[in-house]
Structures are given as C-alpha cells and as structure tokens.
Design a protein around this motif. Structure first.
Motif, PDB file in Angstrom:
ATOM      1  N   VAL A   5       0.850  -1.189   0.000  1.00  0.00           N
ATOM      2  CA  VAL A   5       0.000   0.000   0.000  1.00  0.00           C
ATOM      3  C   VAL A   5       0.882   1.234   0.000  1.00  0.00           C
ATOM      4  N   LEU A   6       0.560   2.175  -0.888  1.00  0.00           N
ATOM      5  CA  LEU A   6       1.184   3.495  -0.868  1.00  0.00           C
ATOM      6  C   LEU A   6       0.137   4.490  -0.392  1.00  0.00           C
ATOM      7  N   ILE A   7       0.481   5.251   0.651  1.00  0.00           N
ATOM      8  CA  ILE A   7      -0.390   6.292   1.184  1.00  0.00           C
ATOM      9  C   ILE A   7       0.241   7.636   0.873  1.00  0.00           C
ATOM     10  N   SER A   8      -0.481   8.505   0.205  1.00  0.00           N
ATOM     11  CA  SER A   8      -0.007   9.861  -0.073  1.00  0.00           C
ATOM     12  C   SER A   8      -0.526  10.771   1.026  1.00  0.00           C
ATOM     13  N   GLY A   9       0.398  11.285   1.856  1.00  0.00           N
ATOM     14  CA  GLY A   9       0.015  12.179   2.943  1.00  0.00           C
ATOM     15  C   GLY A   9       0.310  11.594   4.302  1.00  0.00           C
ATOM     16  N   ALA A  10       1.144  12.297   5.082  1.00  0.00           N
ATOM     17  CA  ALA A  10       1.524  11.839   6.422  1.00  0.00           C
ATOM     18  C   ALA A  10       0.823  12.638   7.507  1.00  0.00           C
ATOM     19  N   GLY A  11      -0.417  13.046   7.225  1.00  0.00           N
ATOM     20  CA  GLY A  11      -1.182  13.785   8.209  1.00  0.00           C
ATOM     21  C   GLY A  11      -1.984  12.868   9.107  1.00  0.00           C
ATOM     22  N   ILE A  12      -3.083  13.359   9.617  1.00  0.00           N
ATOM     23  CA  ILE A  12      -3.876  12.624  10.593  1.00  0.00           C
ATOM     24  C   ILE A  12      -4.459  11.355   9.978  1.00  0.00           C
ATOM     25  N   ALA A  13      -5.091  11.489   8.826  1.00  0.00           N
ATOM     26  CA  ALA A  13      -5.703  10.316   8.184  1.00  0.00           C
ATOM     27  C   ALA A  13      -4.646   9.320   7.727  1.00  0.00           C
ATOM     28  N   GLY A  14      -3.603   9.811   7.032  1.00  0.00           N
ATOM     29  CA  GLY A  14      -2.587   8.918   6.495  1.00  0.00           C
ATOM     30  C   GLY A  14      -1.823   8.169   7.563  1.00  0.00           C
ATOM     31  N   SER A  15      -1.489   8.849   8.647  1.00  0.00           N
ATOM     32  CA  SER A  15      -0.736   8.195   9.724  1.00  0.00           C
ATOM     33  C   SER A  15      -1.576   7.142  10.428  1.00  0.00           C
ATOM     34  N   ALA A  18      -1.795   4.161   8.130  1.00  0.00           N
ATOM     35  CA  ALA A  18      -0.519   3.448   8.073  1.00  0.00           C
ATOM     36  C   ALA A  18      -0.335   2.557   9.299  1.00  0.00           C
ATOM     37  N   TYR A  19      -0.701   3.067  10.463  1.00  0.00           N
ATOM     38  CA  TYR A  19      -0.587   2.269  11.683  1.00  0.00           C
ATOM     39  C   TYR A  19      -1.421   0.993  11.569  1.00  0.00           C
ATOM     40  N   TRP A  20      -2.697   1.138  11.221  1.00  0.00           N
ATOM     41  CA  TRP A  20      -3.591  -0.024  11.241  1.00  0.00           C
ATOM     42  C   TRP A  20      -3.282  -1.015  10.139  1.00  0.00           C
ATOM     43  N   LEU A  21      -2.965  -0.528   8.946  1.00  0.00           N
ATOM     44  CA  LEU A  21      -2.631  -1.469   7.875  1.00  0.00           C
ATOM     45  C   LEU A  21      -1.317  -2.182   8.173  1.00  0.00           C
ATOM     46  N   GLY A  22      -0.316  -1.427   8.656  1.00  0.00           N
ATOM     47  CA  GLY A  22       0.950  -2.066   8.986  1.00  0.00           C
ATOM     48  C   GLY A  22       0.796  -3.099  10.081  1.00  0.00           C
ATOM     49  N   ARG A  23       0.006  -2.778  11.086  1.00  0.00           N
ATOM     50  CA  ARG A  23      -0.219  -3.724  12.169  1.00  0.00           C
ATOM     51  C   ARG A  23      -0.972  -4.959  11.691  1.00  0.00           C
ATOM     52  N   ASN A  24      -1.762  -4.788  10.645  1.00  0.00           N
ATOM     53  CA  ASN A  24      -2.544  -5.907  10.116  1.00  0.00           C
ATOM     54  C   ASN A  24      -1.817  -6.686   9.025  1.00  0.00           C
ATOM     55  N   VAL A  28       3.505  -1.135   4.040  1.00  0.00           N
ATOM     56  CA  VAL A  28       2.988   0.228   3.879  1.00  0.00           C
ATOM     57  C   VAL A  28       4.122   1.221   3.656  1.00  0.00           C
ATOM     58  N   THR A  29       3.932   2.086   2.662  1.00  0.00           N
ATOM     59  CA  THR A  29       4.815   3.221   2.427  1.00  0.00           C
ATOM     60  C   THR A  29       3.970   4.485   2.456  1.00  0.00           C
ATOM     61  N   VAL A  30       4.479   5.517   3.139  1.00  0.00           N
ATOM     62  CA  VAL A  30       3.816   6.816   3.181  1.00  0.00           C
ATOM     63  C   VAL A  30       4.724   7.833   2.509  1.00  0.00           C
ATOM     64  N   VAL A  31       4.195   8.570   1.533  1.00  0.00           N
ATOM     65  CA  VAL A  31       4.966   9.618   0.871  1.00  0.00           C
ATOM     66  C   VAL A  31       4.343  10.959   1.224  1.00  0.00           C
ATOM     67  N   ALA A 119       5.375   1.377   9.088  1.00  0.00           N
ATOM     68  CA  ALA A 119       5.400   1.888   7.727  1.00  0.00           C
ATOM     69  C   ALA A 119       6.713   2.606   7.445  1.00  0.00           C
ATOM     70  N   GLU A 120       7.077   2.664   6.171  1.00  0.00           N
ATOM     71  CA  GLU A 120       8.199   3.486   5.719  1.00  0.00           C
ATOM     72  C   GLU A 120       7.665   4.875   5.394  1.00  0.00           C
ATOM     73  N   ILE A 121       8.331   5.921   5.908  1.00  0.00           N
ATOM     74  CA  ILE A 121       7.909   7.298   5.680  1.00  0.00           C
ATOM     75  C   ILE A 121       8.921   7.967   4.751  1.00  0.00           C
ATOM     76  N   ARG A 122       8.444   8.506   3.629  1.00  0.00           N
ATOM     77  CA  ARG A 122       9.305   9.221   2.678  1.00  0.00           C
ATOM     78  C   ARG A 122       8.907  10.694   2.670  1.00  0.00           C
ATOM     79  N   TRP A 123       9.825  11.553   3.084  1.00  0.00           N
ATOM     80  CA  TRP A 123       9.567  12.982   3.113  1.00  0.00           C
ATOM     81  C   TRP A 123      10.037  13.651   1.819  1.00  0.00           C
ATOM     82  N   ALA A 124       9.539  14.861   1.589  1.00  0.00           N
ATOM     83  CA  ALA A 124       9.988  15.734   0.493  1.00  0.00           C
ATOM     84  C   ALA A 124       9.849  15.075  -0.867  1.00  0.00           C
TER      85      ALA A 124
END
Length: 369
Positions: A5-15, A18-24, A28-31, A119-124
């Motif tokens: 899963v790729l999640i675009s956005g590391a804000g409230i919804a994305g984080s 990411a927690y729940w999918l990764g735990r399940n 997960v990658t967050v950009v 999850a892996e978090i990719r900034w910038a």
C-alpha cells in the motif's frame, strides 16, 4: 498474497491508516510532500468514534498529555471586554468526558510516531503520475523513481494530488463556502488557559486559543472565492489578511505584526469536498481528500474514524479492492453527511455576517451558557 500500500500524505488520516494497515500485515509506504511536519494549524478535537480508535492505538495517554484545558469561549469587543461566553461542553460528541482538544500539529505528530514502526515514511516527495490495471497501481514520483503497489490511498488533504491525477481537477469537487481562515502560533494568549477569546467584526473573526502553552491565533473572514489565489502563496496570504483586517482592532493589533513576520502560516478556504464516489479501481481517497469538512466539521475526528474503517475493510477482504472500498464508503458516509449539513450553522455562530448577527449570537449564547 502481496499486500503493498502506498499512502499519499503523512497527516492525521494517512498516519492512522498506516498504523492499522501495517499492524494488520500490509507492507505500507507513506509519501509526504513536505520536508517535515508543520507547526501551524488550528486546534482540533478527538471526539466520538475517534476516541475508541486512539485508545486502541495506545496513543491516548500522549494525546491527553498534549491536550488543552479549554472549557469556554468568550466573545469580546476590541478592548477585550467580555460580551458573552459559551461553554464548549455543549459541543461534546458521543464519547463525553473522554474527548479532548489539542493542537493539530501535536495530534499529527503523535499519530505519525505511532505509525513509524509499521510503515516506511518518505519525506519531500510526491506523486507525479498514476496508472493502474486490474492487478495494481504504477506510480511515478517527482524525484524520478517509480513503484508498483496493490493499493494507492490519497490522504493528501483538501488539495489532493491523488484526487487530481485520478478523478480530475478539484474545481469539479470542491465548493468554496464563502470564507477563508489562517492560523499561526503567537507569543501569548489573551485569556486564561481554559478560555478561547474571540473578537468579531461583521464577516470577520479573530480568535486566540491558549492551546497547551502555545497560543494559536486564527483569522477568519467571509470572502468570495479569489481566482488564482494559490494555497502555497505565503506572501499573498499575508497581504490578503493584512488588508482584510486593516482598521482598528484594539488589543488584537499586534497579532497582525506577528502574522507578517511568520514563516509558518496555515491558510486556506473553508470548503466542502463532495464526490459521487471515493474510489476508482485500486485507488481510494481518505479524509479531506474525499470528504473535506474544513474548520467546522470535526475533520480530525472523521479522518481518524475513516482510516480505521478503511483498514478494517481492506483487511477483511484482501485482494478485493472494489468490495473493500465500497464497504468503507458506505459505512463512513453515514458519519460525514450529517456534519456536512451542519457547516453553515457553525459558520454563522463563529463568524456572523452582520452587526445584527453578532448581537443576536451574543444574546443567544448568554441564554444557553
């Protein structure tokens, strides 16, 4: 079975997602386009169903430690004299005393910390191209790299890049509700730690929120949509706010000086996003990207609840995105739609359009307090 899963956005919804999918068991990658989390943003609530989600994540003790102690809102004149007040317990949701308020930046940071182990978090970086087929989604990033994922989730806010690339230009989905808002940290509160102070002129409001030792000021004003005003144009935002709030504003005047010097200012329209559907193939939208309720609609609470619901449905029906996304949307729309209908009433309370409206608001709140 691969479950990337790729999640675009590391804000409230994305984080939260990411927690729940990764735990399940998902990979997960967050950009995130930003280089780091921002410090600005208005205070937000964790209410109703979001309280249960935060408790299950184990982050509620940290959220409570960061929570404000605000109990009331005082409506004042330019000299700071109280004209009316309102106890904020009147706006509690279904979780009662378990609900809290805290700075948006603190909520986002605590949720992201919870997601880091999952999850892996990719900034910038951001997404510049999306193509999909029945088996997956191919993504091109702005840094030139690419990747293929089983699912792509756009949790990238009101001006969602994923929504634009997959569903079309935001003009087709975003409705300006006749108001803009800006928030920034300021050097002091105007009331005590339990009090939000609000000053109104017709169609305008300035609030100062004590937060948790970090006062936050908000400038809200009624204005038709301004063509060509970019949501990242910091200098343009400052000029607009300074021009709008010119003239005597009494004890709040120094806030404009702080605004002019600010290097981190949140600014955007108060808007509503409505789409006929929140998914297309293996791509889905989450939080403000799909159903924005900016400023007056419990957006943070709905983002947390939506992320948990989406994670549940993707976990329940692996490899069947259409089934999972349809179930997620059906469940979450039941929470979103009543709040969207109540946004205009909330804006009339906070930013009355006329002098008579301010008088009526003050009279009504004196009765119900």
């Amino acid at each position: 079975m691969s479950r990337t899963v790729l999640i675009s956005g590391a804000g409230i919804a994305g984080s939260t997602l990411a927690y729940w999918l990764g735990r399940n068991g998902f990979d997960v990658t967050v950009v995130e386009r930003a280089r780091a989390q921002r410090s600005s943003g208005n205070p937000v609530d964790v209410k109703g169903p979001a309280v249960d989600v935060a408790e299950a994540m184990g982050v509620m003790p940290r959220l409570r430690a960061a929570a404000s102690r605000v109990e009331r809102m005082s409506f004042v004149d330019a000299a700071g004299r109280e004209r009316s007040r309102l106890r904020l317990s009147a706006f509690q949701g279904g979780a009662g005393d378990r609900e809290i308020e805290l700075a948006r930046a603190d909520l986002a940071a605590i949720l992201l910390d919870g997601a880091r182990d999952h999850a892996e978090i990719r900034w910038a970086d951001s997404i510049s191209g999306i193509t999909q087929d029945s088996d997956g989604v191919d993504v091109v990033f702005e840094n030139g790299a690419g990747g293929r994922y089983d699912y792509l989730i756009g949790a990238d806010g009101l001006h969602s890049n994923v929504r634009r690339l997959v569903f079309g230009a935001e003009a087709g989905f975003l409705r300006h509700l006749g108001m803009y808002v800006a928030t920034l940290p300021v050097d002091r509160a105007f009331g005590d730690e339990r009090e939000v102070v609000m000053f109104n002129r017709p169609g305008q409001a300035i609030t100062v929120h004590p937060s948790k030792g970090k006062a936050v000021a908000a400038f809200m004003f009624r204005h038709d949509a301004i063509p060509g005003l970019g949501h990242r144009d910091l200098d343009g935002h400052k000029r607009l706010i300074a021009g709008t709030f010119s003239g005597p504003i009494g004890i709040f005047g120094d806030l404009l000086d702080q605004l002019k010097a600010a290097d981190d200012l949140y600014f955007d329209s108060v808007s509503r996003v409505r789409l006929p559907r929140w998914s297309d193939g293996r791509v889905a939208l989450l939080g403000d990207a799909g159903s924005c309720l900016s400023l007056f609609g419990d957006g943070s609470t709905l983002a947390i609840a939506a992320a948990h619901t989406l994670a549940e449905e993707l976990t329940r029906t692996p490899g069947r995105p259409h089934t999972a996304f349809a179930a997620y949307e059906q469940r979450h729309r039941k929470l979103v739609e009543p709040r969207q209908r109540g946004m205009r009433a909330a804006s009339a309370l906070m930013v009355p359009a006329t002098s008579a409206g301010i008088v009526v608001r003050n009279a009504v709140t004196r009765v119900i307090r």
